[in-house]
Design a protein around this motif. Structure first.
Motif, PDB file in Angstrom:
ATOM      1  N   ARG A  14      42.378  24.394  28.070  1.00  0.00           N
ATOM      2  CA  ARG A  14      42.805  24.997  26.803  1.00  0.00           C
ATOM      3  C   ARG A  14      43.943  25.982  27.026  1.00  0.00           C
ATOM      4  O   ARG A  14      43.855  26.850  27.885  1.00  0.00           O
ATOM      5  N   ARG A  15      44.979  25.874  26.225  1.00  0.00           N
ATOM      6  CA  ARG A  15      46.152  26.743  26.385  1.00  0.00           C
ATOM      7  C   ARG A  15      45.809  28.207  26.151  1.00  0.00           C
ATOM      8  O   ARG A  15      46.379  29.091  26.776  1.00  0.00           O
ATOM      9  N   GLU A  16      44.900  28.478  25.228  1.00  0.00           N
ATOM     10  CA  GLU A  16      44.544  29.861  24.902  1.00  0.00           C
ATOM     11  C   GLU A  16      43.199  30.262  25.514  1.00  0.00           C
ATOM     12  O   GLU A  16      42.529  31.161  25.020  1.00  0.00           O
ATOM     13  N   SER A  17      42.843  29.622  26.585  1.00  0.00           N
ATOM     14  CA  SER A  17      41.570  29.893  27.245  1.00  0.00           C
ATOM     15  C   SER A  17      41.465  31.345  27.709  1.00  0.00           C
ATOM     16  O   SER A  17      42.435  31.929  28.200  1.00  0.00           O
ATOM     17  N   LEU A  18      40.280  31.910  27.555  1.00  0.00           N
ATOM     18  CA  LEU A  18      40.015  33.248  28.079  1.00  0.00           C
ATOM     19  C   LEU A  18      40.213  33.290  29.591  1.00  0.00           C
ATOM     20  O   LEU A  18      40.659  34.293  30.156  1.00  0.00           O
ATOM     21  N   ASN A  19      39.893  32.195  30.246  1.00  0.00           N
ATOM     22  CA  ASN A  19      40.016  32.160  31.702  1.00  0.00           C
ATOM     23  C   ASN A  19      41.456  32.035  32.167  1.00  0.00           C
ATOM     24  O   ASN A  19      41.781  32.435  33.287  1.00  0.00           O
ATOM     25  N   ARG A  20      42.337  31.523  31.339  1.00  0.00           N
ATOM     26  CA  ARG A  20      43.762  31.549  31.664  1.00  0.00           C
ATOM     27  C   ARG A  20      44.263  32.992  31.668  1.00  0.00           C
ATOM     28  O   ARG A  20      45.059  33.393  32.517  1.00  0.00           O
ATOM     29  N   ARG A  21      43.794  33.774  30.702  1.00  0.00           N
ATOM     30  CA  ARG A  21      44.167  35.189  30.666  1.00  0.00           C
ATOM     31  C   ARG A  21      43.638  35.906  31.906  1.00  0.00           C
ATOM     32  O   ARG A  21      44.332  36.705  32.532  1.00  0.00           O
ATOM     33  N   LEU A  22      42.394  35.590  32.256  1.00  0.00           N
ATOM     34  CA  LEU A  22      41.783  36.231  33.416  1.00  0.00           C
ATOM     35  C   LEU A  22      42.487  35.838  34.705  1.00  0.00           C
ATOM     36  O   LEU A  22      42.652  36.664  35.618  1.00  0.00           O
ATOM     37  N   LEU A  23      42.938  34.586  34.783  1.00  0.00           N
ATOM     38  CA  LEU A  23      43.621  34.112  35.981  1.00  0.00           C
ATOM     39  C   LEU A  23      44.888  34.925  36.244  1.00  0.00           C
ATOM     40  O   LEU A  23      45.216  35.228  37.404  1.00  0.00           O
ATOM     41  N   LEU A 130      26.366  36.996  29.736  1.00  0.00           N
ATOM     42  CA  LEU A 130      26.300  36.929  31.195  1.00  0.00           C
ATOM     43  C   LEU A 130      27.665  36.814  31.849  1.00  0.00           C
ATOM     44  O   LEU A 130      27.781  36.883  33.079  1.00  0.00           O
ATOM     45  N   GLY A 131      28.706  36.606  31.056  1.00  0.00           N
ATOM     46  CA  GLY A 131      30.056  36.608  31.597  1.00  0.00           C
ATOM     47  C   GLY A 131      30.382  35.476  32.544  1.00  0.00           C
ATOM     48  O   GLY A 131      31.276  35.602  33.379  1.00  0.00           O
ATOM     49  N   GLY A 132      29.664  34.372  32.444  1.00  0.00           N
ATOM     50  CA  GLY A 132      29.964  33.245  33.306  1.00  0.00           C
ATOM     51  C   GLY A 132      29.378  33.347  34.703  1.00  0.00           C
ATOM     52  O   GLY A 132      29.719  32.550  35.578  1.00  0.00           O
ATOM     53  N   ASP A 153      33.341  38.975  46.935  1.00  0.00           N
ATOM     54  CA  ASP A 153      33.687  39.569  45.644  1.00  0.00           C
ATOM     55  C   ASP A 153      33.780  38.497  44.574  1.00  0.00           C
ATOM     56  O   ASP A 153      34.379  37.439  44.795  1.00  0.00           O
ATOM     57  N   GLN A 154      33.220  38.762  43.415  1.00  0.00           N
ATOM     58  CA  GLN A 154      33.396  37.895  42.255  1.00  0.00           C
ATOM     59  C   GLN A 154      33.147  38.741  41.015  1.00  0.00           C
ATOM     60  O   GLN A 154      32.442  39.747  41.062  1.00  0.00           O
ATOM     61  N   VAL A 155      33.754  38.328  39.910  1.00  0.00           N
ATOM     62  CA  VAL A 155      33.630  39.097  38.675  1.00  0.00           C
ATOM     63  C   VAL A 155      33.383  38.148  37.514  1.00  0.00           C
ATOM     64  O   VAL A 155      34.096  37.148  37.358  1.00  0.00           O
ATOM     65  N   GLY A 156      32.382  38.467  36.717  1.00  0.00           N
ATOM     66  CA  GLY A 156      32.153  37.775  35.455  1.00  0.00           C
ATOM     67  C   GLY A 156      32.441  38.744  34.320  1.00  0.00           C
ATOM     68  O   GLY A 156      31.970  39.889  34.357  1.00  0.00           O
ATOM     69  N   VAL A 157      33.199  38.312  33.351  1.00  0.00           N
ATOM     70  CA  VAL A 157      33.560  39.165  32.221  1.00  0.00           C
ATOM     71  C   VAL A 157      32.771  38.718  30.988  1.00  0.00           C
ATOM     72  O   VAL A 157      33.060  37.673  30.413  1.00  0.00           O
ATOM     73  N   ALA A 160      33.862  38.096  26.478  1.00  0.00           N
ATOM     74  CA  ALA A 160      35.291  38.066  26.797  1.00  0.00           C
ATOM     75  C   ALA A 160      36.175  37.823  25.587  1.00  0.00           C
ATOM     76  O   ALA A 160      37.376  38.083  25.642  1.00  0.00           O
ATOM     77  N   ASP A 161      35.590  37.346  24.500  1.00  0.00           N
ATOM     78  CA  ASP A 161      36.393  37.143  23.291  1.00  0.00           C
ATOM     79  C   ASP A 161      36.881  38.463  22.705  1.00  0.00           C
ATOM     80  O   ASP A 161      37.799  38.488  21.880  1.00  0.00           O
ATOM     81  N   SER A 162      36.299  39.577  23.149  1.00  0.00           N
ATOM     82  CA  SER A 162      36.763  40.894  22.705  1.00  0.00           C
ATOM     83  C   SER A 162      37.169  41.781  23.886  1.00  0.00           C
ATOM     84  O   SER A 162      37.349  42.980  23.725  1.00  0.00           O
ATOM     85  N   ALA A 163      37.310  41.193  25.064  1.00  0.00           N
ATOM     86  CA  ALA A 163      37.594  41.973  26.276  1.00  0.00           C
ATOM     87  C   ALA A 163      39.084  42.137  26.554  1.00  0.00           C
ATOM     88  O   ALA A 163      39.467  42.957  27.387  1.00  0.00           O
ATOM     89  N   PHE A 164      39.925  41.369  25.870  1.00  0.00           N
ATOM     90  CA  PHE A 164      41.367  41.398  26.114  1.00  0.00           C
ATOM     91  C   PHE A 164      42.100  42.001  24.923  1.00  0.00           C
ATOM     92  O   PHE A 164      41.689  41.825  23.773  1.00  0.00           O
ATOM     93  N   ASP A 165      43.209  42.667  25.202  1.00  0.00           N
ATOM     94  CA  ASP A 165      44.032  43.184  24.109  1.00  0.00           C
ATOM     95  C   ASP A 165      45.026  42.109  23.664  1.00  0.00           C
ATOM     96  O   ASP A 165      45.007  40.973  24.165  1.00  0.00           O
ATOM     97  N   ALA A 166      45.905  42.451  22.749  1.00  0.00           N
ATOM     98  CA  ALA A 166      46.832  41.477  22.177  1.00  0.00           C
ATOM     99  C   ALA A 166      47.803  40.913  23.214  1.00  0.00           C
ATOM    100  O   ALA A 166      48.341  39.813  23.046  1.00  0.00           O
ATOM    101  N   GLU A 167      48.044  41.656  24.291  1.00  0.00           N
ATOM    102  CA  GLU A 167      48.954  41.190  25.341  1.00  0.00           C
ATOM    103  C   GLU A 167      48.234  40.395  26.432  1.00  0.00           C
ATOM    104  O   GLU A 167      48.846  40.001  27.422  1.00  0.00           O
TER     105      GLU A 167
END
Length: 197
Positions: A14-23, A130-132, A153-157, A160-167
């Motif tokens: 997905r182009r707007e995937s939350l995980n693309r933002r996280l990557l 559970l953040g994945g 080290d690993q991180v689950g967010v 996440a649909d509310s964890a990112f700002d507009a940028e």
């Protein structure tokens, strides 16, 4: 001095995937630690569902052969993966299942020769509570089976649909630093391995 090159992959098409933002944040951590990062785009390298009959008839797909070559040229992996029903997505499994098939040079050597002993770092973002983290548990075992050295080290967010700002930046500075830290851990381990340290 060896230039550390890492391959980064979103586990979602997905182009707007939350995980693309996280990557992007994971990549930034690796770059801040001195690595050069290449983003591998599954959307541009589509592979059919793994099928032994297809492989026997046609060999591995061109996209799988390209991924094998890319890993031969890189020192490690950065992966941001969604969670689908408590597991990592079929896109990740299918991509790496094809990667593991024999390289197309007639030697019979598996594609995993290009990933064995190379570090990998994983993060996940999910709208759930559970953040994945369940996907990371299974994905860790899978990547280890392929021969990657998955950093602790690993991180689950979560949420996440509310964890990112507009940028596309993580709002929580501590979580952001933790994600960057995973990328940095992979870069540092790759550098250590590349120099025999």
């Amino acid at each position: 001095m060896t230039t550390i090159r890492l391959l980064a992959m979103p586990g979602s098409a997905r182009r707007e995937s939350l995980n693309r933002r996280l990557l992007k944040i994971l990549v930034r951590g690796a770059e801040q630690a001195g690595a050069t990062v290449t983003v591998y785009e599954p959307r541009d390298n589509e592979m059919p569902l793994y099928d032994g009959d297809l492989e026997a008839a046609e060999g591995i797909p061109a996209a799988a052969a390209r991924l094998q070559r890319l890993f031969s040229e890189h020192h490690g992996l950065l992966l941001a993966t969604p969670e689908y029903n408590g597991f990592f997505p079929p896109l990740v499994k299918n991509t790496f299942d094809w990667l593991s098939r024999p390289i197309p040079d007639g030697s019979g050597k598996p594609g995993t020769i290009h990933v064995r002993g190379k570090p990998a770092g994983m993060v996940a973002a999910s709208p759930g509570a559970l953040g994945g983290m369940r996907s990371l548990q299974h994905c860790r075992q899978y990547l280890s089976n392929l021969g990657f050295l998955v950093v602790p080290d690993q991180v689950g967010v979560p949420k996440a649909d509310s964890a990112f700002d507009a940028e596309g930046e993580l709002v929580d500075a501590r979580v952001r630093a933790s994600v960057e830290g995973v990328g940095a851990s992979v870069a540092r381990l790759a550098a250590k391995l590349a120099t025999g340290g």
